[in-house]
Design a protein around this motif. Structure first.
Motif, mmCIF file in Angstrom:
data_model
loop_
_atom_site.group_PDB
_atom_site.id
_atom_site.type_symbol
_atom_site.label_atom_id
_atom_site.label_comp_id
_atom_site.label_asym_id
_atom_site.label_seq_id
_atom_site.Cartn_x
_atom_site.Cartn_y
_atom_site.Cartn_z
ATOM 1 N N LEU A 102 54.897 43.144 42.950
ATOM 2 C CA LEU A 102 54.763 41.703 43.189
ATOM 3 C C LEU A 102 55.289 40.924 41.986
ATOM 4 O O LEU A 102 55.260 41.415 40.856
ATOM 5 C CB LEU A 102 53.291 41.336 43.398
ATOM 6 N N PRO A 103 55.725 39.683 42.216
ATOM 7 C CA PRO A 103 56.106 38.837 41.078
ATOM 8 C C PRO A 103 54.887 38.621 40.163
ATOM 9 O O PRO A 103 53.744 38.621 40.631
ATOM 10 C CB PRO A 103 56.531 37.519 41.726
ATOM 11 N N LYS A 104 55.151 38.428 38.883
ATOM 12 C CA LYS A 104 54.058 38.289 37.907
ATOM 13 C C LYS A 104 53.080 37.182 38.274
ATOM 14 O O LYS A 104 51.871 37.356 38.155
ATOM 15 C CB LYS A 104 54.646 38.044 36.514
ATOM 16 N N ASP A 108 49.126 37.696 38.669
ATOM 17 C CA ASP A 108 48.188 36.932 37.842
ATOM 18 C C ASP A 108 47.189 36.164 38.694
ATOM 19 O O ASP A 108 45.990 36.136 38.381
ATOM 20 C CB ASP A 108 48.945 35.977 36.913
ATOM 21 N N ASN A 109 47.642 35.540 39.782
ATOM 22 C CA ASN A 109 46.720 34.800 40.657
ATOM 23 C C ASN A 109 45.698 35.736 41.288
ATOM 24 O O ASN A 109 44.516 35.383 41.398
ATOM 25 C CB ASN A 109 47.495 34.051 41.743
ATOM 26 N N LEU A 110 46.134 36.907 41.705
ATOM 27 C CA LEU A 110 45.197 37.870 42.290
ATOM 28 C C LEU A 110 44.196 38.366 41.248
ATOM 29 O O LEU A 110 43.009 38.523 41.540
ATOM 30 C CB LEU A 110 45.956 39.051 42.898
ATOM 31 N N LYS A 111 44.657 38.577 40.032
ATOM 32 C CA LYS A 111 43.758 39.034 38.958
ATOM 33 C C LYS A 111 42.727 37.942 38.627
ATOM 34 O O LYS A 111 41.555 38.248 38.388
ATOM 35 C CB LYS A 111 44.540 39.447 37.726
ATOM 36 N N LYS A 112 43.159 36.689 38.625
ATOM 37 C CA LYS A 112 42.240 35.575 38.347
ATOM 38 C C LYS A 112 41.116 35.535 39.392
ATOM 39 O O LYS A 112 39.966 35.259 39.050
ATOM 40 C CB LYS A 112 42.993 34.238 38.355
ATOM 41 N N LYS A 113 41.475 35.826 40.622
ATOM 42 C CA LYS A 113 40.513 35.810 41.721
ATOM 43 C C LYS A 113 39.355 36.782 41.475
ATOM 44 O O LYS A 113 38.233 36.561 41.926
ATOM 45 C CB LYS A 113 41.269 36.247 42.977
#
Length: 117
Positions: A102-104, A108-113
């Motif tokens: 996936l694009p960074k 990052d958005n998924l990790k923030k979740k």
């Protein structure tokens, strides 16, 4: 007559050599095509086997707690990769290989979740 026979045999030998060279060239091209194809994503079972053989896995709670993951020497940017495969799949609904592609900004958005950013 003997000369004609010798010429036919020589021509036949040359044709056989040329066919063999063409076959070898075609085989080499096929081999290069196979090597150039992208590797398929690993199945969760394959990833679990690799985990058992290599990297240590931690719970989501351990990877969220800064004191713990820092003490364990885990990179802040790769904490999600230390989750067990089944937990990773539950959180992100994809394999680690798929996630890595996936694009960074999406990663990052998924990790923030999940408080892993």
């Amino acid at each position: 007559e003997e000369e004609a026979q010798r010429l036919r045999e020589e021509a036949e030998r040359k044709r056989n050599e040329e066919e063999a060279e063409k076959a070898m060239a075609a085989e080499q091209v096929a081999k290069e095509d196979v090597e150039a194809q992208p590797q398929a994503s690993k199945t969760p079972a394959q990833e679990e086997q690799e985990e058992a053989a290599g990297d240590k896995c931690y719970t989501l709670e351990q990877l969220i707690d800064k004191r713990i993951w820092q003490t364990l020497g885990i990179s802040a940017t790769e904490r999600e990769m230390h989750l067990e495969t089944s937990t990773f799949f539950e959180l992100f609904a994809m394999s680690k290989d798929e996630f890595a592609k996936l694009p960074k900004w999406k990663r990052d958005n998924l990790k923030k979740k999940h408080d892993l950013f």
